[in-house]
Motif scaffolding. Structure first.
Motif, PDB file in Angstrom:
ATOM      1  N   ILE A   1       7.432  -5.731  -3.734  1.00 53.70           N
ATOM      2  CA  ILE A   1       6.809  -5.565  -2.421  1.00 53.70           C
ATOM      3  C   ILE A   1       5.317  -5.881  -2.475  1.00 53.70           C
ATOM      4  N   LEU A   2       4.648  -5.392  -3.520  1.00 55.65           N
ATOM      5  CA  LEU A   2       3.197  -5.537  -3.586  1.00 55.65           C
ATOM      6  C   LEU A   2       2.751  -6.978  -3.805  1.00 55.65           C
ATOM      7  N   ALA A   3       3.462  -7.735  -4.633  1.00 55.26           N
ATOM      8  CA  ALA A   3       2.998  -9.085  -4.998  1.00 55.26           C
ATOM      9  C   ALA A   3       2.743  -9.964  -3.771  1.00 55.26           C
ATOM     10  N   PRO A   4       3.695 -10.122  -2.855  1.00 52.46           N
ATOM     11  CA  PRO A   4       3.393 -10.934  -1.669  1.00 52.46           C
ATOM     12  C   PRO A   4       2.488 -10.218  -0.665  1.00 52.46           C
ATOM     13  N   LEU A   5       2.564  -8.872  -0.637  1.00 47.16           N
ATOM     14  CA  LEU A   5       1.770  -8.115   0.340  1.00 47.16           C
ATOM     15  C   LEU A   5       0.278  -8.269   0.112  1.00 47.16           C
ATOM     16  N   VAL A   6      -0.164  -8.181  -1.149  1.00 50.66           N
ATOM     17  CA  VAL A   6      -1.595  -8.180  -1.438  1.00 50.66           C
ATOM     18  C   VAL A   6      -2.165  -9.586  -1.557  1.00 50.66           C
ATOM     19  N   ALA A   7      -1.284 -10.614  -1.577  1.00 50.24           N
ATOM     20  CA  ALA A   7      -1.765 -11.981  -1.789  1.00 50.24           C
ATOM     21  C   ALA A   7      -2.792 -12.406  -0.745  1.00 50.24           C
ATOM     22  N   GLY A   8      -2.638 -11.933   0.487  1.00 48.92           N
ATOM     23  CA  GLY A   8      -3.564 -12.345   1.540  1.00 48.92           C
ATOM     24  C   GLY A   8      -4.550 -11.271   1.948  1.00 48.92           C
ATOM     25  N   MET A   9      -4.785 -10.291   1.080  1.00 50.37           N
ATOM     26  CA  MET A   9      -5.628  -9.151   1.440  1.00 50.37           C
ATOM     27  C   MET A   9      -7.022  -9.198   0.822  1.00 50.37           C
ATOM     28  N   GLY A  10      -7.427 -10.333   0.307  1.00 49.62           N
ATOM     29  CA  GLY A  10      -8.775 -10.423  -0.251  1.00 49.62           C
ATOM     30  C   GLY A  10      -8.815 -10.094  -1.729  1.00 49.62           C
ATOM     31  N   ASP A  11     -10.011 -10.168  -2.300  1.00 50.74           N
ATOM     32  CA  ASP A  11     -10.138 -10.064  -3.752  1.00 50.74           C
ATOM     33  C   ASP A  11      -9.850  -8.671  -4.297  1.00 50.74           C
ATOM     34  N   ARG A  12      -9.942  -7.626  -3.481  1.00 54.74           N
ATOM     35  CA  ARG A  12      -9.656  -6.276  -3.970  1.00 54.74           C
ATOM     36  C   ARG A  12      -8.535  -5.601  -3.182  1.00 54.74           C
ATOM     37  N   GLY A  13      -7.742  -6.403  -2.488  1.00 49.60           N
ATOM     38  CA  GLY A  13      -6.655  -5.858  -1.693  1.00 49.60           C
ATOM     39  C   GLY A  13      -5.649  -5.077  -2.515  1.00 49.60           C
ATOM     40  N   PHE A  14      -5.352  -5.558  -3.717  1.00 47.49           N
ATOM     41  CA  PHE A  14      -4.407  -4.868  -4.595  1.00 47.49           C
ATOM     42  C   PHE A  14      -4.854  -3.436  -4.838  1.00 47.49           C
ATOM     43  N   PHE A  15      -6.133  -3.243  -5.123  1.00 47.48           N
ATOM     44  CA  PHE A  15      -6.627  -1.905  -5.444  1.00 47.48           C
ATOM     45  C   PHE A  15      -6.697  -1.011  -4.205  1.00 47.48           C
ATOM     46  N   TRP A  16      -6.931  -1.603  -3.023  1.00 45.36           N
ATOM     47  CA  TRP A  16      -6.857  -0.839  -1.786  1.00 45.36           C
ATOM     48  C   TRP A  16      -5.462  -0.244  -1.603  1.00 45.36           C
ATOM     49  N   VAL A  17      -4.448  -1.072  -1.778  1.00 45.25           N
ATOM     50  CA  VAL A  17      -3.074  -0.616  -1.590  1.00 45.25           C
ATOM     51  C   VAL A  17      -2.702   0.432  -2.633  1.00 45.25           C
ATOM     52  N   VAL A  18      -3.077   0.197  -3.888  1.00 43.47           N
ATOM     53  CA  VAL A  18      -2.795   1.160  -4.956  1.00 43.47           C
ATOM     54  C   VAL A  18      -3.437   2.509  -4.645  1.00 43.47           C
ATOM     55  N   ALA A  19      -4.685   2.489  -4.203  1.00 42.05           N
ATOM     56  CA  ALA A  19      -5.379   3.738  -3.869  1.00 42.05           C
ATOM     57  C   ALA A  19      -4.654   4.483  -2.755  1.00 42.05           C
ATOM     58  N   GLY A  20      -4.217   3.771  -1.729  1.00 43.46           N
ATOM     59  CA  GLY A  20      -3.519   4.415  -0.620  1.00 43.46           C
ATOM     60  C   GLY A  20      -2.218   5.077  -1.054  1.00 43.46           C
ATOM     61  N   ILE A  21      -1.455   4.381  -1.878  1.00 46.50           N
ATOM     62  CA  ILE A  21      -0.180   4.936  -2.352  1.00 46.50           C
ATOM     63  C   ILE A  21      -0.425   6.175  -3.216  1.00 46.50           C
ATOM     64  N   LEU A  22      -1.391   6.100  -4.111  1.00 44.35           N
ATOM     65  CA  LEU A  22      -1.648   7.210  -5.021  1.00 44.35           C
ATOM     66  C   LEU A  22      -2.224   8.424  -4.299  1.00 44.35           C
ATOM     67  N   LEU A  23      -3.044   8.216  -3.287  1.00 46.66           N
ATOM     68  CA  LEU A  23      -3.555   9.347  -2.504  1.00 46.66           C
ATOM     69  C   LEU A  23      -2.415  10.040  -1.763  1.00 46.66           C
ATOM     70  N   THR A  24      -1.493   9.271  -1.238  1.00 40.43           N
ATOM     71  CA  THR A  24      -0.336   9.854  -0.563  1.00 40.43           C
ATOM     72  C   THR A  24       0.525  10.636  -1.542  1.00 40.43           C
ATOM     73  N   LEU A  25       0.728  10.082  -2.730  1.00 37.17           N
ATOM     74  CA  LEU A  25       1.528  10.757  -3.751  1.00 37.17           C
ATOM     75  C   LEU A  25       0.855  12.053  -4.193  1.00 37.17           C
ATOM     76  N   THR A  26      -0.475  12.043  -4.300  1.00 36.89           N
ATOM     77  CA  THR A  26      -1.212  13.250  -4.674  1.00 36.89           C
ATOM     78  C   THR A  26      -1.020  14.351  -3.645  1.00 36.89           C
ATOM     79  N   ALA A  27      -1.134  14.002  -2.382  1.00 34.27           N
ATOM     80  CA  ALA A  27      -0.954  14.998  -1.318  1.00 34.27           C
ATOM     81  C   ALA A  27       0.446  15.599  -1.368  1.00 34.27           C
ATOM     82  N   ALA A  28       1.449  14.758  -1.571  1.00 31.36           N
ATOM     83  CA  ALA A  28       2.823  15.249  -1.643  1.00 31.36           C
ATOM     84  C   ALA A  28       3.021  16.166  -2.848  1.00 31.36           C
ATOM     85  N   ALA A  29       2.403  15.818  -3.994  1.00 33.70           N
ATOM     86  CA  ALA A  29       2.526  16.649  -5.186  1.00 33.70           C
ATOM     87  C   ALA A  29       1.898  18.021  -4.976  1.00 33.70           C
TER      88      ALA A  29
END
Length: 366
Positions: free
Chosen positions: A329-357
């Protein structure tokens, strides 16, 4: 403890050596991917398929363990790993490379479900710490492999050929590991999957797979040179290893879900650092957090689900669901999100996981 190590020396040797090569094989996926993209003229979405199919193979291997775990041993897992790595070394076409990746993943999944529960059982109350030791050695191969890849001229054929040769050597000496710790002792509770912890594991291991497999490409997109990206992946696994070594001394003393929650929350902070400060520095820092994902998850899930022989494959399979799906899912999703898009998405997922934990803290104690 010394008596236990002597008694189970064959199991420990086979497990440690296998996990070193598992770490090497997985870590080679990231540096090899940009080479394959160029050699086979692939799009980034197709490159993500390479990483995901490795995890599909792992899932199939774990499935075999679920249905036939009583008869599958170390040599079966090593044979599949060796054949898969050899196939990737031969190369020749993108299709053959993908098939070989699945076969290597098959052996990887079998090895995970063979060695983790056996070591946990064989070492009794020291099992969580020895599990951390076993998984720490994964980091040794993961550190060395990207450096060796550069030394070998960034050629996946030579790198995976070396993996195949070493795995073949381990296979020769793995026989004495036999069936040590292969079955639970004493009364076994009814098999009941604990869906909440399995969901946590799926997301966390999906993030681990994405960082290791897609991280180098994300760094290159952020302006890091290709060789430097391989070196940073190696550094990522250095701190990954250090975190797991530290767990050897504390894992049997601390609530495992606390370790899991701490790891995902710190990874979220480091991902934000990669967005706002330095992708290189904070990508490496995330290795420390990632190193704790699996041990914290596995020990928590084992405590919740018991000793049935189907439990270890189920735990590993849940992680593989994430490892297969998230990179795809991430590979095509972040391709058009700029030079740091991958890390934006990773941060969002991990913050959500932290809240759930944090919200699930009381229910996850074991």
């Amino acid at each position: 403890m010394k008596d236990l190590i002597r008694t189970h020396a064959a199991l420990l040797f086979a497990g440690v050596a296998t996990f070193v090569m598992m770490g090497a094989g997985q870590a080679l996926l990231g540096p090899a991917l940009p080479v394959y993209v160029l050699d086979f003229r692939l799009g980034e979405g197709e490159g993500g398929l390479f990483v995901s199919l490795f995890w599909v193979g792992c899932f199939l291997g774990v499935g075999l363990m679920y249905f036939n775990g009583g008869v599958i041993g170390p040599r079966h897992a090593l044979a599949a790993m060796g054949v898969g790595a050899g196939g990737m070394a031969v190369g020749g076409s993108w299709g053959l490379t993908l098939v070989a990746t699945v076969v290597f993943g098959l052996g990887y999944g079998m090895a995970t479900a063979v060695f983790n529960p056996r070591v946990m059982r064989a070492f009794g109350r020291h099992g969580p710490s020895m599990l951390s030791l076993l998984n720490a050695t994964f980091g040794v191969g993961a550190i060395a492999a990207p450096l060796a890849f550069v030394w070998l001229g960034s050629d996946p054929r030579w790198a995976f050929g070396l993996v195949a040769a070493v795995v073949a050597g381990i296979w020769v000496f793995a026989g004495p590991a036999g069936r040590a710790g292969s079955a639970p002792q004493g009364e076994v509770k009814a098999f009941r999957p604990h869906w909440a912890i399995l969901a946590f594991g799926a997301v966390a291991i999906g993030m681990e797979a994405s960082l290791a497999g897609l991280g180098p490409s994300a760094l290159i997109r952020a302006g890091v040179e290709e060789a430097r990206a391989s070196e940073l992946l190696s550094a990522f696994f250095v701190v990954f290893l250090l975190a797991r070594v530290a767990l050897i001394f504390v894992a049997h003393r601390v609530q495992p879900f606390f370790l899991f929650t701490l790891s995902v929350s710190s990874a979220a902070v480091f991902a934000l650092g990669a967005v706002f400060v330095s992708p290189s520095v904070f990508f490496v820092a995330m290795g420390a957090s990632t190193g704790v994902f699996f041990p914290g998850f596995y020990v928590t899930a084992s405590g919740k689900m018991g000793e049935d022989i189907r439990v270890p494959p189920t735990i590993v399979a849940s992680g593989l669901v994430g490892a297969i799906g998230v990179p795809l899912i991430l590979a095509p999703l972040v391709a058009g999100m700029g030079d740091r898009g991958f890390f934006w998405v990773v941060a969002g997922i991990l913050l959500t996981l932290t809240a759930a934990a944090l919200l699930s803290w009381r229910r996850m104690r074991v």
